[in-house]
Design a protein around this motif. Structure first.
Motif, PDB file in Angstrom:
ATOM      1  N   ALA A   1      38.658  44.369  45.262  1.00 51.50           N
ATOM      2  CA  ALA A   1      38.919  43.594  44.049  1.00 51.50           C
ATOM      3  C   ALA A   1      39.588  44.465  42.994  1.00 51.50           C
ATOM      4  CB  ALA A   1      37.615  43.008  43.510  1.00 51.50           C
ATOM      5  N   ALA A   2      39.140  45.720  42.885  1.00 49.29           N
ATOM      6  CA  ALA A   2      39.762  46.638  41.931  1.00 49.29           C
ATOM      7  C   ALA A   2      41.219  46.898  42.296  1.00 49.29           C
ATOM      8  CB  ALA A   2      38.986  47.949  41.885  1.00 49.29           C
ATOM      9  N   ALA A   3      41.481  47.127  43.569  1.00 43.74           N
ATOM     10  CA  ALA A   3      42.832  47.444  44.020  1.00 43.74           C
ATOM     11  C   ALA A   3      43.799  46.281  43.806  1.00 43.74           C
ATOM     12  CB  ALA A   3      42.809  47.847  45.492  1.00 43.74           C
ATOM     13  N   ARG A   4      43.274  45.059  43.803  1.00 44.84           N
ATOM     14  CA  ARG A   4      44.129  43.878  43.619  1.00 44.84           C
ATOM     15  C   ARG A   4      44.538  43.665  42.161  1.00 44.84           C
ATOM     16  NH1 ARG A   4      40.448  41.430  47.292  1.00 44.84           N
ATOM     17  NH2 ARG A   4      39.351  40.447  45.546  1.00 44.84           N
ATOM     18  N   THR A   5      43.826  44.275  41.234  1.00 44.79           N
ATOM     19  CA  THR A   5      44.115  44.024  39.826  1.00 44.79           C
ATOM     20  C   THR A   5      45.390  44.748  39.394  1.00 44.79           C
ATOM     21  OG1 THR A   5      42.808  45.899  39.021  1.00 44.79           O
ATOM     22  CG2 THR A   5      41.664  43.797  39.307  1.00 44.79           C
ATOM     23  N   ASP A   6      46.032  44.198  38.379  1.00 47.86           N
ATOM     24  CA  ASP A   6      47.175  44.868  37.780  1.00 47.86           C
ATOM     25  C   ASP A   6      46.689  45.993  36.872  1.00 47.86           C
ATOM     26  OD1 ASP A   6      48.966  43.081  38.965  1.00 47.86           O
ATOM     27  OD2 ASP A   6      48.772  41.654  37.304  1.00 47.86           O
ATOM     28  N   GLU A   7      47.516  47.010  36.685  1.00 52.85           N
ATOM     29  CA  GLU A   7      47.142  48.080  35.778  1.00 52.85           C
ATOM     30  C   GLU A   7      46.949  47.517  34.373  1.00 52.85           C
ATOM     31  OE1 GLU A   7      48.815  52.379  34.161  1.00 52.85           O
ATOM     32  OE2 GLU A   7      49.372  51.654  36.150  1.00 52.85           O
ATOM     33  N   GLY A   8      45.848  47.897  33.751  1.00 54.36           N
ATOM     34  CA  GLY A   8      45.547  47.421  32.416  1.00 54.36           C
ATOM     35  C   GLY A   8      44.892  46.061  32.355  1.00 54.36           C
ATOM     36  N   ALA A   9      44.572  45.464  33.502  1.00 55.66           N
ATOM     37  CA  ALA A   9      43.948  44.144  33.507  1.00 55.66           C
ATOM     38  C   ALA A   9      42.607  44.189  32.789  1.00 55.66           C
ATOM     39  CB  ALA A   9      43.752  43.666  34.947  1.00 55.66           C
ATOM     40  N   PRO A  10      42.264  43.137  32.029  1.00 56.93           N
ATOM     41  CA  PRO A  10      40.971  43.123  31.335  1.00 56.93           C
ATOM     42  C   PRO A  10      39.806  43.231  32.318  1.00 56.93           C
ATOM     43  CG  PRO A  10      42.390  41.355  30.544  1.00 56.93           C
ATOM     44  CD  PRO A  10      43.058  41.930  31.762  1.00 56.93           C
ATOM     45  N   VAL A  11      38.726  43.839  31.851  1.00 58.30           N
ATOM     46  CA  VAL A  11      37.520  44.001  32.662  1.00 58.30           C
ATOM     47  C   VAL A  11      36.582  42.838  32.382  1.00 58.30           C
ATOM     48  CG1 VAL A  11      35.535  45.461  33.159  1.00 58.30           C
ATOM     49  CG2 VAL A  11      37.750  46.505  32.598  1.00 58.30           C
ATOM     50  N   GLU A  12      36.170  42.137  33.420  1.00 55.82           N
ATOM     51  CA  GLU A  12      35.207  41.056  33.241  1.00 55.82           C
ATOM     52  C   GLU A  12      33.864  41.639  32.832  1.00 55.82           C
ATOM     53  OE1 GLU A  12      33.530  37.085  35.605  1.00 55.82           O
ATOM     54  OE2 GLU A  12      34.749  38.571  36.672  1.00 55.82           O
TER      55      GLU A  12
END
Length: 363
Positions: free
Chosen positions: A159-170
């Motif tokens: 899930a972390a690897a799929r996020t864009d750089e700088g994506a908000p943290v839930e």
């Protein structure tokens, strides 16, 4: 299991702007870091895992353990006197010591990517060093055996690897914060960041799951708000009603919940391993401001540091590290406040854990 789902504007200014940016962000404001959450499946499960994924090549890492009852993995490898220089990921997990199995899933994923300490002639010959720490949330959903394993860890790192750089943290009741409880209130994941005048970013992600309270019993205000001078004092009537609800929940729940507060403090400053270790230590002050008591024999309070090294400290200023140290404690306090304010209440076979914002009518 009933979960009270609502969207709220946070009280007391804790969603206010930060220096250099339009809104307070979180750990991913440190460029290159990504965060992923995974939850243990099942109706009677209330636990999960959170992974902080470093940029490829890793980050300088350190740890400081202050609680007397920690559950950790690979923390000795982070001692500045030892071999390992950088780590590719840090795992925060529920499930007490059982949940540390989740790090194996992260380790397997990193190996597939060729990420880790090179130990052989082939580029694939790596050993990923994956430090991990756990919180106690066993049985919070009603099933004692519903806890994270290697599959949960793998799901979180993917899930972390799929996020864009700088994506908000839930935030709130997700990942390692799924079953978190602070005192009698529902806890969870919280994150905060700041940009210093030097241009250095300092940020924190916490799993707030403390036996101590985040709430002043005299007023109902959050301890962590006192330090920022932005205190939302509930009315006496609201506070009295909240205390009555908590007494009813305590009578139903029985044994007080067990505990541990975990944090990852990250910066883009170019720190040595010794400096990173110092930052991990001073960041514990942020826990002590927001939760009382802390660091007891049955706590597992642990802070990790990650430093990506993108921004050099002023070499002509021997005390340049001081502002980073101070900021580390500050963002940990703010992250704990956010964890409490963003959590949804839970009522199920494992117990009744009200949300602070529900009892104190924060919209």
């Amino acid at each position: 299991m009933g979960v009270m789902d609502r969207h709220h504007t946070l009280a007391g200014g804790w969603a206010a702007g930060r220096p250099g940016g339009p809104a307070d962000g979180g750990l991913t404001d440190v460029a290159g870091l990504r965060v992923g959450h995974a939850r243990v499946p099942g109706d009677r499960a209330l636990s999960g895992t959170t992974v902080v994924l470093a940029p490829t090549g890793g980050a300088i890492a350190a740890v400081d353990v202050r609680g007397g009852g920690p559950g950790t993995r690979e923390t000795d490898a982070l001692d500045p006197r030892n071999l390992v220089q950088r780590v590719e990921a840090v795992v925060l997990t529920g499930g007490s010591a059982y949940g540390l199995d989740s790090a194996a899933g992260v380790m397997a994923w990193l190996e597939e990517q060729g990420r880790g300490v090179r130990v052989g002639p082939d580029p694939s010959h790596v050993v990923p060093v994956v430090p991990a720490a756990c919180v106690f949330d066993l049985g919070r959903g009603g099933d004692w055996r519903a806890r994270p394993d290697a599959a949960t860890g793998r799901a979180a790192v993917e899930a972390a690897a799929r996020t864009d750089e700088g994506a908000p943290v839930e935030e709130g009741g997700v990942g390692a914060g799924t079953g978190a409880v602070v005192g009698q209130f529902k806890g969870g994941i919280g994150t905060a960041s700041t940009v210093l005048d030097s241009g250095v970013t300092v940020a924190a992600l916490v799993v707030a799951n403390a036996a101590g309270s985040a709430v002043d019993p005299r007023t109902g205000a959050l301890y962590g708000q006192y330090f920022a001078c932005r205190v939302a004092y509930p009315s006496p009537d609201v506070h009295a009603a909240a205390q009555l609800r908590l007494t009813e929940a305590r009578e139903r729940n029985g044994q007080p919940p067990l505990n541990t507060t975990l944090a990852v403090v990250a910066t883009d400053a170019d720190l040595t391993r010794a400096q990173a270790q110092k930052l991990a230590g001073t960041a514990h002050d942020g826990i002590a401001r927001a939760v009382r008591p802390v660091h007891l024999l049955n706590d597992g309070d642990t802070v990790f540091t990650l430093a990506t090294g993108a921004v050099p400290l002023d070499a002509s200023a021997p005390l340049a590290l001081n502002e980073v140290l101070a900021a580390g404690a500050d963002v940990v306090t703010r992250a704990i406040v956010r964890a409490v304010l963003t959590a949804d209440g839970v009522e199920g076979p494992g117990g009744v854990f009200p949300a602070y914002r529900d009892l104190y009518d924060i919209n």
